[in-house]
Design a protein around this motif. Structure first.
Motif, PDB file in Angstrom:
ATOM      1  N   ALA A   1      37.993  35.429  36.086  1.00 48.11           N
ATOM      2  CA  ALA A   1      36.996  36.496  36.022  1.00 48.11           C
ATOM      3  C   ALA A   1      37.540  37.681  35.219  1.00 48.11           C
ATOM      4  CB  ALA A   1      36.619  36.942  37.432  1.00 48.11           C
ATOM      5  N   ALA A   2      38.822  37.944  35.385  1.00 48.49           N
ATOM      6  CA  ALA A   2      39.442  39.052  34.668  1.00 48.49           C
ATOM      7  C   ALA A   2      39.457  38.786  33.168  1.00 48.49           C
ATOM      8  CB  ALA A   2      40.866  39.278  35.181  1.00 48.49           C
ATOM      9  N   ASP A   3      39.758  37.538  32.794  1.00 40.33           N
ATOM     10  CA  ASP A   3      39.768  37.174  31.378  1.00 40.33           C
ATOM     11  C   ASP A   3      38.396  37.381  30.760  1.00 40.33           C
ATOM     12  OD1 ASP A   3      42.404  36.576  31.246  1.00 40.33           O
ATOM     13  OD2 ASP A   3      42.167  34.417  31.605  1.00 40.33           O
ATOM     14  N   GLU A   4      37.383  37.001  31.528  1.00 41.23           N
ATOM     15  CA  GLU A   4      36.019  37.143  31.037  1.00 41.23           C
ATOM     16  C   GLU A   4      35.702  38.614  30.714  1.00 41.23           C
ATOM     17  OE1 GLU A   4      32.228  35.750  33.250  1.00 41.23           O
ATOM     18  OE2 GLU A   4      33.615  34.039  33.006  1.00 41.23           O
ATOM     19  N   LEU A   5      36.234  39.507  31.560  1.00 39.77           N
ATOM     20  CA  LEU A   5      35.998  40.937  31.362  1.00 39.77           C
ATOM     21  C   LEU A   5      37.067  41.575  30.489  1.00 39.77           C
ATOM     22  CD1 LEU A   5      35.077  41.841  35.039  1.00 39.77           C
ATOM     23  CD2 LEU A   5      33.505  41.812  33.113  1.00 39.77           C
ATOM     24  N   GLY A   6      38.064  40.777  30.112  1.00 39.02           N
ATOM     25  CA  GLY A   6      39.154  41.323  29.308  1.00 39.02           C
ATOM     26  C   GLY A   6      40.043  42.274  30.082  1.00 39.02           C
ATOM     27  N   LEU A   7      40.290  41.962  31.354  1.00 36.86           N
ATOM     28  CA  LEU A   7      41.104  42.858  32.186  1.00 36.86           C
ATOM     29  C   LEU A   7      42.503  42.293  32.363  1.00 36.86           C
ATOM     30  CD1 LEU A   7      38.563  43.774  34.999  1.00 36.86           C
ATOM     31  CD2 LEU A   7      39.422  45.275  33.200  1.00 36.86           C
ATOM     32  N   HIS A   8      43.485  43.144  32.208  1.00 37.90           N
ATOM     33  CA  HIS A   8      44.875  42.752  32.432  1.00 37.90           C
ATOM     34  C   HIS A   8      45.399  43.470  33.659  1.00 37.90           C
ATOM     35  CE1 HIS A   8      44.864  40.859  28.519  1.00 37.90           C
ATOM     36  NE2 HIS A   8      44.264  41.943  28.062  1.00 37.90           N
ATOM     37  N   ASP A   9      46.575  43.045  34.095  1.00 37.36           N
ATOM     38  CA  ASP A   9      47.224  43.732  35.203  1.00 37.36           C
ATOM     39  C   ASP A   9      47.360  45.213  34.873  1.00 37.36           C
ATOM     40  OD1 ASP A   9      47.609  41.827  37.131  1.00 37.36           O
ATOM     41  OD2 ASP A   9      49.521  41.137  36.333  1.00 37.36           O
ATOM     42  N   ASP A  10      47.146  46.050  35.866  1.00 39.19           N
ATOM     43  CA  ASP A  10      47.329  47.506  35.753  1.00 39.19           C
ATOM     44  C   ASP A  10      46.234  48.213  34.950  1.00 39.19           C
ATOM     45  OD1 ASP A  10      49.616  47.189  37.228  1.00 39.19           O
ATOM     46  OD2 ASP A  10      50.941  47.146  35.478  1.00 39.19           O
ATOM     47  N   ASP A  11      45.215  47.483  34.465  1.00 42.62           N
ATOM     48  CA  ASP A  11      44.070  48.163  33.844  1.00 42.62           C
ATOM     49  C   ASP A  11      43.274  48.866  34.937  1.00 42.62           C
ATOM     50  OD1 ASP A  11      44.683  47.310  31.383  1.00 42.62           O
ATOM     51  OD2 ASP A  11      43.137  45.758  31.235  1.00 42.62           O
ATOM     52  N   VAL A  12      42.938  50.103  34.706  1.00 45.50           N
ATOM     53  CA  VAL A  12      42.150  50.813  35.715  1.00 45.50           C
ATOM     54  C   VAL A  12      40.667  50.494  35.504  1.00 45.50           C
ATOM     55  CG1 VAL A  12      41.488  53.072  36.615  1.00 45.50           C
ATOM     56  CG2 VAL A  12      43.841  52.652  35.892  1.00 45.50           C
ATOM     57  N   VAL A  13      40.014  50.064  36.596  1.00 43.60           N
ATOM     58  CA  VAL A  13      38.581  49.774  36.496  1.00 43.60           C
ATOM     59  C   VAL A  13      37.819  50.669  37.464  1.00 43.60           C
ATOM     60  CG1 VAL A  13      38.679  47.377  35.742  1.00 43.60           C
ATOM     61  CG2 VAL A  13      38.852  47.925  38.174  1.00 43.60           C
ATOM     62  N   ARG A  14      36.564  50.855  37.171  1.00 44.83           N
ATOM     63  CA  ARG A  14      35.683  51.588  38.075  1.00 44.83           C
ATOM     64  C   ARG A  14      34.837  50.557  38.821  1.00 44.83           C
ATOM     65  NH1 ARG A  14      33.010  54.427  34.524  1.00 44.83           N
ATOM     66  NH2 ARG A  14      34.706  55.917  34.384  1.00 44.83           N
ATOM     67  N   VAL A  15      34.883  50.609  40.136  1.00 44.24           N
ATOM     68  CA  VAL A  15      34.065  49.717  40.954  1.00 44.24           C
ATOM     69  C   VAL A  15      32.846  50.511  41.393  1.00 44.24           C
ATOM     70  CG1 VAL A  15      34.061  48.146  42.911  1.00 44.24           C
ATOM     71  CG2 VAL A  15      36.224  48.740  41.814  1.00 44.24           C
ATOM     72  N   VAL A  16      31.664  49.988  41.072  1.00 45.80           N
ATOM     73  CA  VAL A  16      30.450  50.734  41.369  1.00 45.80           C
ATOM     74  C   VAL A  16      29.599  49.948  42.350  1.00 45.80           C
ATOM     75  CG1 VAL A  16      28.425  51.853  40.386  1.00 45.80           C
ATOM     76  CG2 VAL A  16      30.512  51.665  39.040  1.00 45.80           C
ATOM     77  N   SER A  17      29.210  50.601  43.430  1.00 42.10           N
ATOM     78  CA  SER A  17      28.315  49.962  44.396  1.00 42.10           C
ATOM     79  C   SER A  17      27.114  50.868  44.589  1.00 42.10           C
ATOM     80  CB  SER A  17      29.030  49.765  45.719  1.00 42.10           C
ATOM     81  OG  SER A  17      29.059  50.990  46.423  1.00 42.10           O
ATOM     82  N   GLU A  18      26.218  50.436  45.463  1.00 43.89           N
ATOM     83  CA  GLU A  18      25.057  51.256  45.816  1.00 43.89           C
ATOM     84  C   GLU A  18      25.483  52.591  46.388  1.00 43.89           C
ATOM     85  OE1 GLU A  18      22.433  49.657  48.708  1.00 43.89           O
ATOM     86  OE2 GLU A  18      21.599  48.240  47.315  1.00 43.89           O
ATOM     87  N   ALA A  19      26.620  52.565  47.110  1.00 44.80           N
ATOM     88  CA  ALA A  19      27.004  53.756  47.880  1.00 44.80           C
ATOM     89  C   ALA A  19      27.907  54.702  47.117  1.00 44.80           C
ATOM     90  CB  ALA A  19      27.682  53.324  49.174  1.00 44.80           C
ATOM     91  N   GLY A  20      28.600  54.211  46.110  1.00 43.36           N
ATOM     92  CA  GLY A  20      29.517  55.101  45.412  1.00 43.36           C
ATOM     93  C   GLY A  20      30.385  54.332  44.445  1.00 43.36           C
ATOM     94  N   SER A  21      31.439  54.986  43.975  1.00 42.05           N
ATOM     95  CA  SER A  21      32.326  54.301  43.058  1.00 42.05           C
ATOM     96  C   SER A  21      33.756  54.778  43.273  1.00 42.05           C
ATOM     97  CB  SER A  21      31.903  54.536  41.612  1.00 42.05           C
ATOM     98  OG  SER A  21      32.192  55.864  41.252  1.00 42.05           O
TER      99      SER A  21
END
Lengths: 724, 184
Positions: A619-639
């Motif tokens: 899944a990470a490869d699909e998004l182009g994410l490597h170890d230690d990349d900072v991502v924003r997780v967004v849900s209905e309630a917040g991020s």
């Protein structure tokens, strides 16, 4: 000097020098060091010898007994109490680290008044004034306008507050803890009620089972009574002459520490645990050739396999294994119940035990024995918590007392606890540490640390016997703190009237004695005493009171005759990933302020001192994410934003974030470190009123930043450049 | 040069000067050596005799003797517990020092007198349990001001007593004369 020193002369001189040194060094003055006796001698102290005290661990509500080694009035080492039936001499890392709570430099040292909530603008208060504040709050508000919010430990304080609220006709104290929310204890208890007609925490006899199907129960980490279940697990794993080595199969979307030691990890899609249990039940029934029980008749195995993402062959193989086992056991864990269909999931998984015929059998399912003292408490479900929050918000509550729990941190932010506090005119916190809730209080009236406290705790599960674990101070309080029970008793006496009448005790110990009174005459304990003072001496020495001999009860009922249809859980929110937040096995819900715990590498990812996001490498490869990349997780309630850890042992449609970090207060070691996954959680409930924590969908956004996680794996500390 | 010195040495004043110089050097050395071989002064000139005369038991201040290895020294609070009530505390110069320690919550840096080398593990408890009294080893403390050892606390002295008291019990004798009993 022109003359050169000959070798012979040099040796002579050196010899003379050494002789002078020895001569003077052997003299008394060199030996006579000064002795520094105590200015104030700690009680029961032997010079140069340790004193050991039995008490109860307060790091979670499991009621493990401790024996603490003290030296010259300082607690220096925590070990388990061998006599306590819950932990039999063992502790977990959190128990060991309780010393870091005791010596924490950020402890609240005296009563404080805050000018402006959240401002951190505290001024010192003397105890007389502090008790006056409590007393006035109890006296001047109508009983219905007073609310108590207590943690899951200690029990003696709950009993005292319960007596207090009863006496004045105020609402009963509400008990809450993040652990009970993550473990969906209310759901488990409700499922037991529905199937066997009796609410309560079941006891899973892992030690004598030979095959355990654990549906996300992280019993080696924080679940219910982790030390007791870890012991059970090690017994199960030991081959014995009469029984082969037991097998553990873990069904969960993300491999936990418990899953990591299992023989097989089945990555089931979140929310289909009940369905899988039913499919397995149906296949097991078919293998045994008995008529198909009603409970399992309604399930379609092929559909269940498709929904859960487990191949049908695997289901067949597992069912065969279950049918062949002598003492199979199925355990419903927290994540399986924290779903919109959680109650049904719990029932379906418990029904597997009835199918195996292990109810009340060795290695099977029991009811935990009732604690030696009557228990009127139960952990609040999230539904009850939202009820309380509504009451706070509507202004019905004029004075709120909080002890032993940090709801601002431990409740989903979307539930609005912090906002609701604004409608409460008076908030009094009894916190030992400056946690998020204390920062939102008007007064902080600090309790002692657990190791400085009196008390008792009922063991709700984990032991085969009724257990009351006793607590006593192992050291004299280091700071100007006071036991909350003493504060309430003093305030009640000052308020007079009904309050003083209901609580005529001179102090906390007198109250505890009054509660223990029935046990003096109860037979079958580890010691006998003619009266309460002698009894209390033994209670302190043994570290509590428990009944000899097992008192587990057999669940009765016909769960197989029930129609069970858990279906698939409805996920809340939009996004490509299920969000799974789990309690950090090391930190638990309140360990972030203890450097020993922060420094322990997480058992599965080896990350320390931070939060991380677990994502499958595909899944990470699909998004182009490597170890230690900072991502924003967004849900209905917040991020929230946090670094990625590519974790191969997780479903590609699931991401996981540990709970325990992300404090905005709570002292220098905890503050400003990591994120709190509860900021993302939408407060959807299951049928039992527990939080549907695991049925949440979120999406990820790249931030383009990187933040190096400190981790042991593949690195030399944090400075290594060797990315794996 | 040598000749001149010989001349000089015949003058009495020079001889006296040399003598004074030699004496000064030797007395300096002697004093230096002496200070290394004597005990430092106690912080308070504690009169044991006075306390014993008042009927205070040894174990009141040194309760460790009957239950642990070290007899222990009383805490400042223990001293002050009595002394804050006695009129003498107000008038005595020596007791002003105690008052200062108590008021500042300081411990009193006593200089130990009865002490053994680190390679000896002495334990009071079995000695009391065997029925010995404090004065058997520590002498007439009731007649002393600052405590002084009545004898040198060496191994020969220990073993003399261990031998005498185990004459009738060969088994006990082996145990009490064993090296490992004290040196472990």
């Amino acid at each position: 000097m022109t003359k050169k020193l000959s070798r012979r002369e040099f040796i002579k001189l050196a010899g003379a020098g050494a002789a002078v040194t020895v001569l003077t060094g052997c003299g008394p003055a060199a030996r006579y060091v000064r002795r520094e006796p105590y200015a104030l001698m700690p009680e029961y102290n032997y010079n140069g010898q340790s004193t050991y005290y039995a008490t109860t661990c307060r790091e979670c509500p499991a009621a493990c007994g401790l024996v603490v080694r003290t030296m010259q009035g300082r607690a220096i080492k925590v070990e388990g109490n061998q006599r306590n039936p819950v932990n039999l001499g063992k502790t977990c890392a959190r128990g060991q680290a309780s010393l870091h709570g005791l010596y924490n430099p950020d402890r609240i040292r005296n009563p404080l008044k805050q000018a402006g909530r959240g401002s951190g603008n505290f001024s010192d208060l003397d105890w007389e004034a502090a008790i006056q504040v409590v007393s006035a709050a109890l006296k001047e508000n109508r009983p219905s306008e007073i609310a108590f919010l207590l943690g899951l430990a200690p029990d003696h304080l709950f009993d005292l507050v319960n007596d207090l609220t009863k006496a004045i006709g105020a609402p009963a104290p509400v008990r809450f803890g993040a652990l009970s929310m993550f473990e969906s204890r209310v759901t488990l208890s409700q499922a037991a009620q529905n199937l066997f007609g009796k609410a309560g925490l079941p006891y899973f006899d892992i030690g004598r089972a030979d095959l355990v199907f654990s549906f996300g129960a992280n019993f080696l980490e924080t679940w219910l009574s982790p030390v007791a279940y870890t012991r059970g697990y090690s017994q199960m794993r030991k081959g014995q002459s009469t029984r082969r080595r037991g097998t553990l199969i873990q069904f969960e979307a993300r491999m936990s520490q418990t899953g990591a030691v299992a023989d097989e990890w089945i990555p089931v899609r979140p929310g289909t645990e009940g369905l899988v249990a039913l499919a397995l039940g149906r296949l097991v029934a078919e293998i045994s050739g008995a008529p198909l029980p009603k409970a399992f008749a309604g399930v379609d195995v092929a559909a269940a396999a498709a929904e859960s993402g487990i191949p049908e062959e695997t289901l067949h193989r597992l069912a065969k294994q279950y049918a062949d086992a002598t003492n199979p056991l199925a355990i419903p864990g927290g994540a399986a119940l924290a779903q919109s269909n959680g109650l049904k999931n719990a029932e379906s998984i418990l029904a597997l035990n009835a199918l195996a015929g292990n109810l009340g059998q060795p290695g099977g399912l029991f009811f935990s024995p009732a604690a030696p003292l009557p228990d009127e408490s139960h952990p609040a479900s999230l539904a009850e918590m939202s009820e309380l929050i509504q009451k706070l918000e509507s202004g019905q509550v004029k004075a709120l007392f909080i002890h032993g729990v940090n709801p601002v941190f431990e409740l989903p932010k979307a539930l609005g606890f912090e906002k609701a506090l604004k409608s409460v005119p008076l908030v009094i916190s009894f916190a030992t540490f400056p946690d998020e809730t204390a920062m939102q209080a008007d007064y902080v009236i600090p309790d002692h640390h657990g190791l400085e406290s009196w008390g008792y705790q009922r063991a709700l599960t984990g032991a085969g016997q009724p257990v009351l674990s006793g607590a006593q101070p192992v050291v004299a309080p280091y700071y100007d703190t006071r036991a909350t029970a003493d504060v309430l008793l003093a305030a009640a006496a000052q308020a007079g009237g009904k309050l003083a009448e209901a609580l005529p005790f001179k102090d906390e110990v007198a109250y505890i004695q009054s509660r223990l009174l029935p046990l003096v005459t109860t037979p079958d304990g580890p010691y006998t005493a003619p009266e309460i003072n002698t009894f209390l001496a033994s209670f302190q020495q043994y570290g509590g009171w428990w009944q000899n001999g097992e008192a587990l009860t057999t669940p009765v009922g016909a769960p197989l005759e029930k129609t069970l249809a858990p279906g698939v859980a409805e996920a809340h929110g939009k996004g490509e990933f299920f969000l799974l937040s789990f309690v950090s096995p090391v930190l638990g819900e309140a360990g972030a302020n203890k450097p020993w715990l922060q420094e322990i590498p997480d058992p599965t990812t080896t990350v320390m001192w931070n939060s991380w996001l677990e994502i499958h490498p595909a899944a990470a490869d699909e998004l182009g994410l490597h170890d230690d990349d900072v991502v924003r997780v967004v849900s209905e309630a917040g991020s929230v934003e946090l670094p990625v850890y590519r974790y191969p042992a997780i479903r590609p449609d699931t991401i996981a974030i540990p709970f325990g970090q992300g404090h905005s207060a709570y002292g220098r070691y905890a503050q400003g470190r990591g994120v709190n996954p509860l900021d993302l959680v939408y407060p959807a409930l299951n049928e039992a009123g527990d939080l549907a924590l695991a049925g949440m969908k979120v999406r990820l956004e790249k931030t383009g930043r990187k933040q190096t996680l400190a981790r042991l794996e593949s690195r030399m500390g944090v400075y290594g450049e060797d990315e794996h | 040069m040598l000749h001149k010195l010989l001349e000089l040495s015949k003058q009495p004043l020079f001889r006296v000067g040399v003598l004074v110089l030699v004496l000064a050097v030797f007395s300096g050395l002697g004093y230096g050596l002496y200070t290394t071989q004597t005990t430092p002064p106690q912080p308070i000139q504690f009169p044991h005799s006075r306390h014993v005369a008042l009927g205070i038991q040894c174990l009141y201040c040194h309760p460790g003797a009957w239950r642990q290895a070290s007899a222990g020294l009383p805490s400042t609070q223990k001293c002050w517990g009595c002394h804050q009530q006695t009129p003498l505390t107000q008038t005595s110069v020596e007791l002003q020092k105690l008052a200062a320690y108590a008021e500042n919550g300081m411990s009193i840096p006593w200089v130990p007198v009865a002490m053994l080398p680190d390679f000896v593990h002495f334990n009071h408890r079995p000695h009391i349990a065997a029925g010995l009294n404090c004065e058997n080893c520590h002498g007439e403390v009731g007649k002393m001001g600052i405590y002084e050892n009545p004898q040198v606390l060496n191994m020969g002295w220990c073993l003399t007593c261990h031998r005498e008291r185990t004459q009738d019990d060969p088994e006990k004798r082996i145990k009490l004369l064993d090296c490992g009993t004290c040196h472990y």
